[in-house]
Design a protein around this motif. Structure first.
Motif, PDB file in Angstrom:
ATOM      1  N   GLN A 154       0.815  -1.214   0.000  1.00 33.20           N
ATOM      2  CA  GLN A 154       0.000   0.000   0.000  1.00 33.20           C
ATOM      3  C   GLN A 154       0.848   1.264   0.000  1.00 33.20           C
ATOM      4  OE1 GLN A 154      -2.530  -0.522   3.430  1.00 33.20           O
ATOM      5  NE2 GLN A 154      -3.400  -2.415   2.609  1.00 33.20           N
ATOM      6  N   TYR A 175      -2.395   2.689  -5.092  1.00 35.29           N
ATOM      7  CA  TYR A 175      -3.587   1.957  -4.685  1.00 35.29           C
ATOM      8  C   TYR A 175      -4.774   2.232  -5.604  1.00 35.29           C
ATOM      9  CZ  TYR A 175      -6.616  -0.545  -1.449  1.00 35.29           C
ATOM     10  OH  TYR A 175      -7.466  -1.461  -0.892  1.00 35.29           O
ATOM     11  N   ASN A 203      -5.731  -4.364  -4.609  1.00 39.77           N
ATOM     12  CA  ASN A 203      -6.571  -3.184  -4.384  1.00 39.77           C
ATOM     13  C   ASN A 203      -8.030  -3.354  -4.786  1.00 39.77           C
ATOM     14  OD1 ASN A 203      -6.286  -3.113  -7.180  1.00 39.77           O
ATOM     15  ND2 ASN A 203      -5.834  -0.934  -7.283  1.00 39.77           N
ATOM     16  N   TYR A 243      -4.872   7.854   4.913  1.00 37.31           N
ATOM     17  CA  TYR A 243      -4.438   6.658   4.191  1.00 37.31           C
ATOM     18  C   TYR A 243      -3.627   5.728   5.089  1.00 37.31           C
ATOM     19  CZ  TYR A 243      -2.427   3.978   0.263  1.00 37.31           C
ATOM     20  OH  TYR A 243      -2.046   2.989  -0.603  1.00 37.31           O
ATOM     21  N   PRO A 289      -7.538   2.345   2.338  1.00 37.99           N
ATOM     22  CA  PRO A 289      -7.048   0.977   2.146  1.00 37.99           C
ATOM     23  C   PRO A 289      -7.092   0.200   3.464  1.00 37.99           C
ATOM     24  CG  PRO A 289      -5.191   2.434   2.461  1.00 37.99           C
ATOM     25  CD  PRO A 289      -6.420   3.318   2.480  1.00 37.99           C
TER      26      PRO A 289
END
Length: 364
Positions: free
Chosen positions: A149, A154, A183, A248, A256
């Protein structure tokens, strides 16, 4: 204790938990389908966000528990039984993978079943592995996912005009593998961790009150700790990062699915399971509890129907775009109520749901 909680070898609390997870998936999926995300009052936004990622995580974790319960005899060292269990799991995983791909083919980009099938296939090689080995493998999947990631894009493959709604190259080999591994909505790195955690939990004596109590306390404690650390790191990192980067890295939402998400959502899933086991043990005669249990036993059928039947109803109502959270939540509740009613009627004549029956016949 066990006579009400266990019926025909099933732990009813797990079926109850599946029903709760199913409802959560309805809430999350229908608000996306009708374009209602964020379109509502503050409390509605808060309530619907409670299910984001957590319902699906519970669904996968429960699947891991189910695999351990199904293969518990094989873990005694019978190599023939282990091989038989593996073949059985491979057939189930192939069936679920194919059903999931059918859903993807008709336009359901949020499918979980084809991922689910791959999780089962990988897990089949670990049914006789020690808890230590499973924990190590789970950790490696989680850490590898976090590294991927941070080092990779992503958003690669997602339509930038409709991020996390349309995947542009899903039906190519490269795009499919990227979606499956990295993803997609429920990529193997790190979503299989929920399945592996479930396998470990499934090896415990889930009819033991002391074990259930310890599970609940530990999961609640780590849930609070993970959420607290997540927020502290998020606030601290804003001195050096923009809000998008901080979110993130340190948020506990599903996109994610970072390490904080894994810990927080695994703990919330275990907490729900301990609560549902406690509830079914103490209120087993309650008609509503029994209705939820029956619904949880037909989750595969209901998951597929929420795509074909649920979206079909929305098409007929012409309510597929620009709807409110209030509408999507009411629709989710009504569809779930319909699923409960169907489960009660169907279970009067059949032991398993329609799609569950098809899978069993093909597998056996």
């Amino acid at each position: 204790m066990a006579k009400h909680q266990i019926t025909n070898g099933r732990i009813e609390g797990l079926d109850f938990a599946r029903a709760i997870a199913l409802f959560g998936m309805f809430v999350v999926n229908y608000q996306v389908i009708v374009g209602a995300e964020g379109n509502g009052s503050g409390w509605l936004i808060w309530f619907t966000e409670l299910f984001q990622g957590r319902a699906s995580a519970a669904f996968v974790l429960l699947a891991g528990i189910g695999i351990s319960l199904m293969t518990r005899k094989a873990r005694n060292g019978d190599s023939d039984l282990i091989r038989k269990n593996k073949k059985n799991i491979w057939k189930r995983s192939a069936f679920l993978f194919l059903v999931g791909m059918v859903l993807c083919a008709v336009g359901w980009t949020g499918d979980i079943l084809h991922y689910y099938g791959v999780f089962m296939f990988i897990a089949s090689f670990l049914i006789a592995a020690s808890n230590k080995i499973i924990i190590i493998i789970c950790s490696l999947f989680g850490l590898t996912a976090q590294i991927m990631q941070v080092t990779s894009n992503y958003l690669n493959g997602w339509d930038l005009d409709k991020p996390f709604i349309e995947y542009t190259d899903f039906w190519t080999i490269e795009g499919f593998l990227r979606n499956l591994l990295f993803n997609g909505y429920h990529p193997i790195f790190p979503w299989i961790c929920f399945f592996l955690i479930g396998m470990i939990i499934g090896r415990l004596d889930l009819t033991n009150k002391i074990i259930i109590k310890k599970m609940g306390i530990i999961s609640l404690m780590f849930l609070i700790i993970s959420e607290f650390i997540s927020r502290i790191l998020f606030q601290t990192s804003l001195r050096y990062l923009d809000i998008e980067s901080a979110t993130y890295l340190f948020q506990t939402g599903p996109i994610p699915p970072n390490l904080f998400y894994l810990v927080s959502n695994a703990c919330s899933a275990v907490l729900v399971i301990t609560i549902t086991i406690y509830v079914t043990r103490n209120f087993s005669g309650n008609w509503l509890i029994n209705a939820f249990v029956k619904t949880g036993q037909l989750t595969l059928t209901h998951y597929v129907s929420h795509v074909f039947v649920g979206i079909g109803i929305l098409v007929l109502l012409k309510r597929l775009v620009n709807q409110t959270l209030g509408f999507s939540l009411i629709f989710s509740i009504l569809f779930f109520a319909g699923s409960i009613l169907f489960s009660i009627i169907w279970r009067k004549k059949f032991k398993r749901g329609p799609i569950e029956l098809i899978m069993r016949k093909l597998v056996n």
